[in-house]
Design an enzyme around this catalytic site. Structure first.
Site, mmCIF file in Angstrom:
data_model
loop_
_atom_site.group_PDB
_atom_site.id
_atom_site.type_symbol
_atom_site.label_atom_id
_atom_site.label_comp_id
_atom_site.label_asym_id
_atom_site.label_seq_id
_atom_site.Cartn_x
_atom_site.Cartn_y
_atom_site.Cartn_z
ATOM 1 N N ARG A 1 -34.316 133.449 34.440
ATOM 2 C CA ARG A 1 -35.569 133.152 35.133
ATOM 3 C C ARG A 1 -35.505 133.733 36.530
ATOM 4 N NH1 ARG A 1 -34.003 127.031 33.872
ATOM 5 N NH2 ARG A 1 -34.607 126.928 31.672
ATOM 6 N N ASP B 1 -37.553 132.995 40.212
ATOM 7 C CA ASP B 1 -38.430 131.994 40.804
ATOM 8 C C ASP B 1 -39.729 132.609 41.309
ATOM 9 O OD1 ASP B 1 -36.923 129.616 40.510
ATOM 10 O OD2 ASP B 1 -35.541 130.324 42.061
ATOM 11 N N TYR C 1 -28.428 141.773 42.037
ATOM 12 C CA TYR C 1 -29.561 141.320 42.846
ATOM 13 C C TYR C 1 -29.497 141.990 44.212
ATOM 14 C CZ TYR C 1 -30.946 137.406 39.796
ATOM 15 O OH TYR C 1 -31.409 136.639 38.759
ATOM 16 N N ARG D 1 -30.123 133.323 46.861
ATOM 17 C CA ARG D 1 -30.853 132.890 48.059
ATOM 18 C C ARG D 1 -30.038 131.902 48.891
ATOM 19 N NH1 ARG D 1 -36.389 131.080 45.489
ATOM 20 N NH2 ARG D 1 -36.785 130.363 47.625
#
Lengths: 253, 253
Positions: free
Chosen positions: B50, B52, B110, B203
């Site tokens: 997933r 966000d 990422y 994050r």
């Protein structure tokens, strides 16, 4: 009372254009609101010209007369603090009392971005017109060169009786100083600099250059469109998302 | 019945994340709807994980089993025709029946973009986190290097009882293969490649590196945070808009 020149950049995607309208998010409205929040003074900054819904600006210029205590050098930061992130004040300068964002403008530069690759990256969807089909880009370059000079651009002006061109003059004669397409990687970019532009003029020029690129119109045809002074013979209005107001030039103070 | 591997890019700004939710625009929901419009078949593509709300993807991967007549080579174009411009299918491939977007993933990369200039260009506001304040970027580089290797990343995992990490494993042990900050002009960019990532892990890492950059935490402190296995000792979750899922790696078929 100070007269201020405010230079600002904006992502036009989520605004209903520059000009203030009731109940709608506009750049002029957001800037006026920010000035009021920061200074307590209600003014309507006068842009160098209107930009339509979805059109972006790298350096739009607006002027306003302000009677407020805040030092000019603090205004940029204060305005950016309250403005939405899609609008950024790049500079605030004190200028002569006779300076006016629109009336004092001597030349403007616009850019139009076309993404030519087959798949438009999602991060460009709001910032370029995606046109992946064949185009004779050389013919478009030649057509772009043909409009340089002083011409009556009625064929490229929006038929819009309630609204004149951005200069609000009755004449549709303008001078184009430079007009050229350039390839940059997957993008085909049009840059035009002129004394002023009629409503929709750049997007209608781009729509007509695209007709040349597709072979619907040849270079001589471009010249006929210009001479016709008739909007109905030119190409369609290219989408707003590809258009940027790049800069506005003024006489040296 | 074909098993398909769909690679897609998206601008996450206007989506409530990857995972389908009733009454909300999600990437998975939009992709499922596009597949149904194109093929008439209702399937739920399984993403590699997933993302966000507000998180972007340069190359997310999803798999789905499809029993439909349309040739695989036509699917990409057909899907892009009906998908919103903020989602683009980059490729559609037929893969072995056992391939699964999430379960077969072996590594992910990422990226996190921080804009360091004083004024964030409006065209970057959705695509980078604006942080113009002083940072010790060298200390952040050193801290980033400290997390390379196999660790229990509980300190950086969202405390979220109803939802596990994206791999839905009970263990919070992951292997980070590379982790580095790099300056590119006005941007400070973090790139991390690992075996898998817990919910909010990148994050939360970025938020903690920012504490190091501000001097609130030193490099030894970073190590203590990692060893504490306690979310409350790490930094805040950095904003979603700066984060990109860059790529997902799978075993060679």
């Amino acid at each position: 009372m100070r007269n201020l020149k405010i230079t600002l950049a904006y992502d036009g995607s989520d605004f209903h254009g520059w000009q203030v309208q009731p109940e709608r998010a506009t750049v002029q409205g957001a800037l006026a609101e920010a000035i009021q929040r920061v200074t307590g003074v209600k003014v309507l900054p006068q842009g160098s010209g209107r930009t339509d819904a979805g059109v972006h600006a790298l350096a739009q210029v607006a002027s306003c007369q302000l009677d407020a205590g805040i030092p000019t050098e603090n205004l940029q930061r204060a305005l950016n603090h309250v403005l939405p992130a899609a609008i950024r004040v790049l500079s605030v300068e004190e200028v002569a009392p006779e300076f006016h964002g629109r009336k004092s403008a001597r030349a403007k530069t616009y850019r139009y971005r076309i993404y030519r690759g087959e798949i438009c990256p999602p991060f460009l969807a709001r910032y370029a017109y995606h046109y992946p089909y064949p185009l004779d880009e050389e013919a478009m370059c030649a057509a772009a060169a043909r409009i340089v000079g002083e011409h009556d651009f009625t064929s490229f002006a929006a038929v819009d009786p309630e609204r004149g061109g951005e200069e609000e003059e009755s004449s549709n004669v303008r001078t184009v100083y430079s007009s050229a397409w350039k390839r940059e990687g997957d993008e085909l970019i049009y840059t035009v600099r002129g004394s002023g532009f009629l409503h929709h003029m750049v997007r209608n020029l781009v729509g007509t250059f695209l007709l040349v690129g597709k072979g619907t119109l040849d270079c001589a045809g471009m010249e006929r469109v210009l001479q016709a002074r008739d909007r109905s013979v030119a190409g369609p209005t290219a989408p707003a998302c590809g258009l940027y107001l790049v800069s506005v030039e003024y006489c040296a103070p």
